[in-house]
Scaffold this active site. Structure first.
Site, short mmCIF file in Angstrom:
data_model
loop_
_atom_site.label_atom_id
_atom_site.label_comp_id
_atom_site.label_asym_id
_atom_site.label_seq_id
_atom_site.Cartn_x
_atom_site.Cartn_y
_atom_site.Cartn_z
N LEU A 54 0.86 -1.18 0.00
CA LEU A 54 0.00 0.00 0.00
C LEU A 54 0.90 1.23 0.00
O LEU A 54 1.90 1.27 0.71
CB LEU A 54 -0.90 0.02 1.24
N ASP A 55 0.54 2.25 -0.78
CA ASP A 55 1.31 3.50 -0.81
C ASP A 55 1.32 4.13 0.59
O ASP A 55 0.39 3.90 1.37
CB ASP A 55 0.71 4.48 -1.81
N PRO A 56 2.34 4.94 0.92
CA PRO A 56 2.42 5.53 2.27
C PRO A 56 1.14 6.24 2.72
O PRO A 56 0.73 6.09 3.87
CB PRO A 56 3.59 6.51 2.15
N LYS A 57 0.50 7.01 1.85
CA LYS A 57 -0.69 7.78 2.24
C LYS A 57 -1.97 6.93 2.30
O LYS A 57 -2.99 7.38 2.81
CB LYS A 57 -0.91 8.94 1.26
N VAL A 58 -1.93 5.72 1.74
CA VAL A 58 -3.12 4.85 1.69
C VAL A 58 -3.26 4.11 3.01
O VAL A 58 -2.28 3.65 3.59
CB VAL A 58 -3.02 3.86 0.52
#
Length: 516
Positions: free
Chosen positions: A122-126
């Protein structure tokens, strides 16, 4: 009055029966003993409340009910806490800002384990569902990474649109196989790829702020950020992803015992300081939970360790099997206590299993259980026992092969099937080479002009082949002669050039002397 009392007692019993399912099923599953017993009579019990892979076991097809239960192994919910942690996973609610790899590394440090893995980056902001597998459960990471995913996201449109219905239509249009290129900032190579969107729908739209909430069910590896850009292009106003949350990964969603990083830290602290493992057992789930959607195959206890060592899954070792097994389908092989032994690829359908009494049922894909959890039950026959005794006495070498002390009767009687299979394998290429090669077909023009000649015998090669060989020999001889001649010529040229140089030097010396 007596009749009235009897009827009230019956009513109470009925109420008690009805209230059973409303009790805390999780507590019952942890306290009671669950095991498929070796008996021909099926117990009348509600197996829909049994845990994990033993759920509704009485609805499986029965091949045989007779086997010898072994005390080894344990029900997945009753494992010792060290084994429970090492063969479990966490359905984690990933916080925003740290990357998936950082989160997994933190959990490894908190639980003090050697190995952890996750079900898809998962991307950091997700935020949202991140399945973290611990030690033995990391063997299932590959299958979890390729499982489908579900997301809820917020898309921001750059300009206003006519109506909410227009956005809803555009979102539903972007389904099926779509071309995608990873975003500008991506950890992978930006190559064009095809990803499938199974279903998508608009949840809500705010026309004032031009924000839309949507839900997507998609294939693993889909970029929702790219999907939002495509949505903006389709509407002609431009768009970008504002926020994203994963609500489902594989078969586990937000409502399936999702925990936070704080829960994991508190559970480990509680166990370290108060020796209370109940919180750890609530936070960590057994790996069998990930396999509840697979078709099941129940094996005898005596066959379990052989499969852990890579033996074929043969029909005599099967106790029960599920309906609807198809060829090349991924199935899970389990013990009578409900432990997962391995993932396998089915080589027989349910119909074939029910009609056969021998053969290979499935091919092992990934062994999950550790070796020697169950005792070894092979090599216990009369011949194998005799062989072990002879090795101890020195009549056979340590590998079980004959030596100087081996009696002649053993050499004559004993058949080593491993060596015979090797000999057969060695014979196969020789047999292939001995097969007669068919004569080459002539062209149609040649066959029309010339009469058909009988095929030459295999002992003498055909004249065409002889002539070809002779031509090759002649060519080689010519090349060798030419090379030798060219070498002689080069030597002569070198000698001539050296003589000329000497003459020039003499002339120069004479000129110098005369000038002096």
């Amino acid at each position: 009055m007596a009749d009235g009392d009897g009827s009230s007692v019956k009513k109470r019993r009925k109420k008690d029966k009805r209230s059973l399912p409303d009790e805390d099923v999780a507590d019952i599953q942890h306290t009671e003993e669950f095991l498929i017993k070796p008996e021909s009579r099926v117990a009348q019990l509600d197996t829909s409340q049994w845990p994990l892979l033993l759920k509704n076991f009485d609805k499986l097809n029965v091949l045989t009910t007779h086997y010898t239960p072994l005390p080894s192994g344990a029900n997945p919910l009753k494992r010792e806490i060290s084994d429970y942690v090492r063969s479990g996973f966490i359905n984690l609610d990933k916080p925003s800002n740290p990357s998936s790899h950082e989160v997994v590394a933190w959990i490894r440090r908190i639980l003090r384990v050697e190995k952890t893995g996750h079900s898809g980056t998962l991307d950091p902001k997700v935020t949202g569902c991140l399945i973290v597998c611990i030690e033995r459960a990391t063997r299932l990471v590959k299958s979890q990474q390729s499982a489908g995913k579900e997301y809820v996201g917020i898309v921001r449109l750059h300009n206003a649109i006519e109506s909410e219905a227009q956005l809803a239509r555009a979102i539903e249009t972007l389904t099926g196989a779509l071309f995608q290129r990873p975003p500008l900032i991506a950890a992978v190579k930006r190559q064009l790829r095809v990803r499938t969107i199974y279903e998508s729908k608009l949840v809500e739209y705010d026309p004032e702020r031009r924000l839309g909430i949507f839900w997507v069910s998609c294939e693993a590896g889909t970029y929702i950020r790219t999907l939002c850009v495509h949505l903006g292009l389709l509407l002609g106003v431009g768009g970008q992803m504002q926020e994203l949350r994963r609500v489902r990964s594989g078969i586990l969603g937000e409502m399936d015992n999702m925990v936070t990083m704080h829960d994991v830290l508190d559970a480990q602290w509680q166990y370290d300081n108060n020796k209370d493992d109940s919180y750890l057992r609530r936070v960590i789930l057994p790996l069998e939970k990930l396999l509840t959607s697979h078709k099941r195959l129940v094996m005898k206890d005596s066959a379990v360790n052989a499969i852990c060592y890579g033996a074929k899954i043969m029909l005599p070792g099967v106790l029960r099997y599920e309906d609807g097994i198809e060829l090349k389908q991924e199935i899970v092989v389990i013990t009578t206590k409900g432990e997962a032994i391995c993932l396998a690829i089915a080589l027989m359908t349910t119909a074939v299993i029910s009609t056969c009494d021998h053969g290979v049922v499935a091919k092992i894909k990934r062994v999950i259980m550790e070796r020697d959890t169950y005792p070894r039950k092979w090599g216990l026959g009369p011949k194998a026992s005799q062989k072990k005794m002879m090795i101890q006495k020195g009549l056979l070498d340590k590998h079980g092969k004959p030596n100087e002390c081996t009696p002649d009767s053993w050499k004559k009687e004993y058949v080593d099937y491993r060596e015979s299979s090797k000999k057969e394998a060695a014979k196969v290429p020789q047999a292939v080479s001995e097969v007669e090669r068919a004569p080459k077909r002539k062209r149609e023009s040649e066959s029309e002009n010339e009469a058909v000649s009988p095929p030459p015998s295999p002992a003498t090669p055909p004249p065409e082949e002889l002539s070809k060989k002779e031509k090759k020999k002649k060519k080689k001889e010519k090349k060798a002669k030419e090379a030798a001649e060219s070498g002689e010529e080069q030597v002569e040229v070198i000698s001539e050039s050296s003589a000329k140089k000497k003459k020039k030097k003499k002339k120069q010396k004479e000129v110098e002397e005369s000038s002096e």
